[in-house]
Design a protein around this motif. Sequence first.
Motif, PDB file in Angstrom:
ATOM      1  N   ASN A  86       0.864  -1.190   0.000  1.00  0.00           N
ATOM      2  CA  ASN A  86       0.000   0.000   0.000  1.00  0.00           C
ATOM      3  C   ASN A  86       0.901   1.241   0.000  1.00  0.00           C
ATOM      4  N   GLN A  87       0.646   2.170  -0.905  1.00  0.00           N
ATOM      5  CA  GLN A  87       1.465   3.384  -0.997  1.00  0.00           C
ATOM      6  C   GLN A  87       1.135   4.381   0.124  1.00  0.00           C
ATOM      7  N   PHE A  88       0.007   4.180   0.810  1.00  0.00           N
ATOM      8  CA  PHE A  88      -0.368   5.026   1.947  1.00  0.00           C
ATOM      9  C   PHE A  88      -0.631   4.121   3.149  1.00  0.00           C
ATOM     10  N   PRO A  89       0.422   3.492   3.626  1.00  0.00           N
ATOM     11  CA  PRO A  89       0.218   2.425   4.618  1.00  0.00           C
ATOM     12  C   PRO A  89      -0.130   2.944   6.015  1.00  0.00           C
ATOM     13  N   ALA A  90      -0.978   2.187   6.706  1.00  0.00           N
ATOM     14  CA  ALA A  90      -1.249   2.456   8.120  1.00  0.00           C
ATOM     15  C   ALA A  90      -0.135   1.853   8.972  1.00  0.00           C
ATOM     16  N   PHE A  91       0.551   0.844   8.425  1.00  0.00           N
ATOM     17  CA  PHE A  91       1.691   0.209   9.102  1.00  0.00           C
ATOM     18  C   PHE A  91       2.831   0.086   8.109  1.00  0.00           C
ATOM     19  N   THR A  92       4.048   0.346   8.576  1.00  0.00           N
ATOM     20  CA  THR A  92       5.191   0.340   7.669  1.00  0.00           C
ATOM     21  C   THR A  92       6.269  -0.629   8.147  1.00  0.00           C
ATOM     22  N   ARG A  93       6.997  -1.143   7.196  1.00  0.00           N
ATOM     23  CA  ARG A  93       8.081  -2.074   7.480  1.00  0.00           C
ATOM     24  C   ARG A  93       9.151  -1.372   8.323  1.00  0.00           C
ATOM     25  N   GLY A  94       9.698  -2.062   9.270  1.00  0.00           N
ATOM     26  CA  GLY A  94      10.739  -1.439  10.089  1.00  0.00           C
ATOM     27  C   GLY A  94      11.277  -2.441  11.076  1.00  0.00           C
ATOM     28  N   GLU A  95      12.137  -1.965  11.944  1.00  0.00           N
ATOM     29  CA  GLU A  95      12.679  -2.860  12.961  1.00  0.00           C
ATOM     30  C   GLU A  95      11.605  -3.172  13.997  1.00  0.00           C
ATOM     31  N   CYS A  96      11.732  -4.305  14.623  1.00  0.00           N
ATOM     32  CA  CYS A  96      10.788  -4.701  15.669  1.00  0.00           C
ATOM     33  C   CYS A  96      10.615  -3.550  16.650  1.00  0.00           C
ATOM     34  N   GLY A  97       9.390  -3.147  16.872  1.00  0.00           N
ATOM     35  CA  GLY A  97       9.118  -1.971  17.686  1.00  0.00           C
ATOM     36  C   GLY A  97       9.393  -2.194  19.168  1.00  0.00           C
ATOM     37  N   GLU A  98       9.924  -1.159  19.793  1.00  0.00           N
ATOM     38  CA  GLU A  98      10.002  -1.147  21.245  1.00  0.00           C
ATOM     39  C   GLU A  98       8.707  -0.554  21.777  1.00  0.00           C
ATOM     40  N   TYR A 105       0.972   6.691  29.719  1.00  0.00           N
ATOM     41  CA  TYR A 105       0.548   5.976  28.514  1.00  0.00           C
ATOM     42  C   TYR A 105       1.642   5.096  27.930  1.00  0.00           C
ATOM     43  N   LYS A 106       1.217   4.141  27.139  1.00  0.00           N
ATOM     44  CA  LYS A 106       2.142   3.232  26.469  1.00  0.00           C
ATOM     45  C   LYS A 106       1.881   3.288  24.971  1.00  0.00           C
ATOM     46  N   TRP A 107       2.943   3.286  24.196  1.00  0.00           N
ATOM     47  CA  TRP A 107       2.768   3.260  22.745  1.00  0.00           C
ATOM     48  C   TRP A 107       3.933   2.565  22.080  1.00  0.00           C
ATOM     49  N   THR A 108       3.744   2.215  20.824  1.00  0.00           N
ATOM     50  CA  THR A 108       4.809   1.597  20.043  1.00  0.00           C
ATOM     51  C   THR A 108       4.678   2.090  18.611  1.00  0.00           C
ATOM     52  N   GLU A 109       5.739   1.934  17.860  1.00  0.00           N
ATOM     53  CA  GLU A 109       5.663   2.373  16.471  1.00  0.00           C
ATOM     54  C   GLU A 109       4.831   1.390  15.652  1.00  0.00           C
ATOM     55  N   GLY A 110       4.141   1.930  14.671  1.00  0.00           N
ATOM     56  CA  GLY A 110       3.286   1.106  13.827  1.00  0.00           C
ATOM     57  C   GLY A 110       4.095   0.309  12.819  1.00  0.00           C
ATOM     58  N   VAL A 111       4.931  -0.588  13.363  1.00  0.00           N
ATOM     59  CA  VAL A 111       5.763  -1.420  12.491  1.00  0.00           C
ATOM     60  C   VAL A 111       4.938  -2.617  12.041  1.00  0.00           C
ATOM     61  N   GLY A 112       4.890  -2.811  10.752  1.00  0.00           N
ATOM     62  CA  GLY A 112       4.110  -3.920  10.231  1.00  0.00           C
ATOM     63  C   GLY A 112       4.077  -3.842   8.723  1.00  0.00           C
ATOM     64  N   LEU A 113       3.054  -4.410   8.140  1.00  0.00           N
ATOM     65  CA  LEU A 113       2.932  -4.405   6.682  1.00  0.00           C
ATOM     66  C   LEU A 113       1.509  -4.041   6.307  1.00  0.00           C
TER      67      LEU A 113
ATOM     68  N   LYS B   4      11.277   5.596  27.690  1.00  0.00           N
ATOM     69  CA  LYS B   4      10.738   6.893  27.291  1.00  0.00           C
ATOM     70  C   LYS B   4      11.196   7.268  25.887  1.00  0.00           C
ATOM     71  N   LYS B   5      10.347   7.897  25.153  1.00  0.00           N
ATOM     72  CA  LYS B   5      10.715   8.407  23.844  1.00  0.00           C
ATOM     73  C   LYS B   5       9.706   9.481  23.498  1.00  0.00           C
ATOM     74  N   LYS B   6      10.186  10.566  22.993  1.00  0.00           N
ATOM     75  CA  LYS B   6       9.291  11.704  22.778  1.00  0.00           C
ATOM     76  C   LYS B   6       8.284  11.451  21.653  1.00  0.00           C
ATOM     77  N   ARG B   7       8.793  11.182  20.486  1.00  0.00           N
ATOM     78  CA  ARG B   7       7.899  11.026  19.350  1.00  0.00           C
ATOM     79  C   ARG B   7       8.472  10.057  18.335  1.00  0.00           C
ATOM     80  N   THR B   8       7.628   9.550  17.518  1.00  0.00           N
ATOM     81  CA  THR B   8       8.063   8.615  16.500  1.00  0.00           C
ATOM     82  C   THR B   8       8.537   9.391  15.271  1.00  0.00           C
ATOM     83  N   LYS B   9       9.168   8.680  14.339  1.00  0.00           N
ATOM     84  CA  LYS B   9       9.618   9.325  13.102  1.00  0.00           C
ATOM     85  C   LYS B   9       8.416   9.791  12.277  1.00  0.00           C
ATOM     86  N   LYS B  10       8.605  10.822  11.533  1.00  0.00           N
ATOM     87  CA  LYS B  10       7.545  11.367  10.673  1.00  0.00           C
ATOM     88  C   LYS B  10       7.071  10.287   9.691  1.00  0.00           C
ATOM     89  N   GLY B  11       5.793  10.169   9.552  1.00  0.00           N
ATOM     90  CA  GLY B  11       5.265   9.213   8.584  1.00  0.00           C
ATOM     91  C   GLY B  11       5.072   7.810   9.125  1.00  0.00           C
TER      92      GLY B  11
END
Lengths: 342, 342
Positions: A86-98, A105-113, B4-11
């Motif tokens: 998908n050219q406008f992905p909700a999840f993007t390829r990347g390293e396993c998220g921390e 609050y808790k969050w993680t990067e939207g790493v995926g496909l 802790k991490k402030k923000r994720t990468k753009k996009g």
Amino acid sequence: MATKKKRTKKGISELRQDLVSGDWVVIATGRARKPHAFVGKPAAFGQPVSNCPFENPFSVKEPPLLRYDYEKQDKKEGWAVAVVPNQFPAFTRGECGEFYENGPYKWTEGVGLHELFITRGHKKYIQDLSLFEITTLVKAYKERYHAIVKEGCVKYISIFHNHGKEAGASIAHPHSQLIALPVLPPDVYKSLKGSEKYFEKNGRCVHCDIVAHEVKAKKRIIYENKKFIAFAPFVSRIAFEVRIFPKSHQSSFDMMEDKDFQYFAEALQTIIAKLHKGLNDPAFNFFIHTAPIKNSYHQYHWHVEVIPKTAVWAGFEMGTGIEISTIMPEDAAKFLKKIKIK
Amino acid sequence: MATKKKRTKKGISELRQDLVSGDWVVIATGRARKPHAFVGKPAAFGQPVSNCPFENPFSVKEPPLLRYDYEKQDKKEGWAVAVVPNQFPAFTRGECGEFYENGPYKWTEGVGLHELFITRGHKKYIQDLSLFEITTLVKAYKERYHAIVKEGCVKYISIFHNHGKEAGASIAHPHSQLIALPVLPPDVYKSLKGSEKYFEKNGRCVHCDIVAHEVKAKKRIIYENKKFIAFAPFVSRIAFEVRIFPKSHQSSFDMMEDKDFQYFAEALQTIIAKLHKGLNDPAFNFFIHTAPIKNSYHQYHWHVEVIPKTAVWAGFEMGTGIEISTIMPEDAAKFLKKIKIK
């Protein structure tokens, strides 16, 4: 303690509990409508073929993830099914998220496909596909699922299809989607746990028991072939909801065998075609629910849920998680079973 | 272990976890849009006043459940807010329901209540109400809640409001609804359990901690008065979602004191008015989440969730329970905070 009772009084709603998730739905018989009252305007919407990004899915920068061509006997040439990122992905390829903290609050990067399954033909919808095309689409689902499930960070793979703007489709050209997630979705987790609990208590797969009951009860079955069965669930979340199960026990979608693709394709296409004809092309979504990995949650039983947009989920549904359906699933099943599509 | 991490990468999307329910949402920054991109067509829809059943809510067979008249200083006469039974109820009054079996399934009769809160004026929406009118509406919510919570079979009372067809409203005349349920809704139960778990671990109310964090962080607060605070949740389920909390700890909606009605009314009206002006009258729902009974789940903290229909929940959302929002809650809050409404 639950006791037996055939049916409730006319005009009184029924609250039905999903025995896997524990969720409740309301079958509002007091507001019940006849099947024909659900017939609306067609959901297919126009977009100029000249601007359609899916007419040539190979034009994007990245190579396709999969490409299936027509075969000699098909009287057509070139690609039939393409899978692209998908050219406008909700999840993007990347390293396993921390997992990160942000105050409480808790969050993680939207790493995926996020991938797209595109079938050939700007206005050729699921019900219009040839047996080769729909079977190839199903084969592509399985092939991508099988390739991705091995990736480390992926906790769950969701395959789904949106038809019509009311169902969230933004590109008119028919396509399905796959999202690979770094977390196990809460709704799926609840059902996995529910099926585990049932197995511990009864020693059997809850969905196998449901399928066996439906076969015996007969009144909610819409379609079946040698390998798959489709019925209106006792706890329908919305009018004309349909679920499609493999008849034999398989926890993960990844366990579907090549020889079963055609049976699955036929079941899926038949249900979509019946909804299309019976309700005049309703907007709909379908998605696959599956155990996340082949050997985890062995007691789960993968299946497809088809959800036509026959109602709007409003304040009550959002505030409680309880959905109101305005037709008895038994009546919806009877209506859909009768629809002749060929 | 979270770091802790402030923000994720753009996009790159952010997956954010609700610390009460455990649910995940996706803030899809790669698909992010500017606030103005969410401005659509007005959701208010026409229905002839001559056929409107809510112009004279006292014409139905049953007597009204509540009626508040204008007071002398209001320059108006007659009823201002009326509460009547819904003539097409999803739940009906009856004896405490038994639970029945149907094969492997469980169901119960839809015994409960379904009431309508009607404000005077066919086209007078929440943002148009006078302070007397909106305060009286809030007072009516509380009075009915307080009366019903004592009834034996009632396990939960949901108060909600739908505006616009896309948000499920079928009658144009502004009205709120109350449904009293014989079961505890699964979504509410999950949040109650989540807040209980947090309390056991930390000895504090999770929502009090969230409010304190938001006050300190500043960036998601949209409005506050002496008694109530409104902010865009860190885990917004949809673009421009707003939650309104009483500043002091109250587990149940039933605990709101008479002297606070006006503050709650002002907070609710301000948020609706800001959404109305900023997004050109979006369709929306709001609902109250509360501990079911005054002294149960003392660690819970009642609040209102306002959900504008800025997106359609599609196959992914339905198949996973994970919702995708396409604006950072921080940006939505900044936009709404700036909107001047008086």
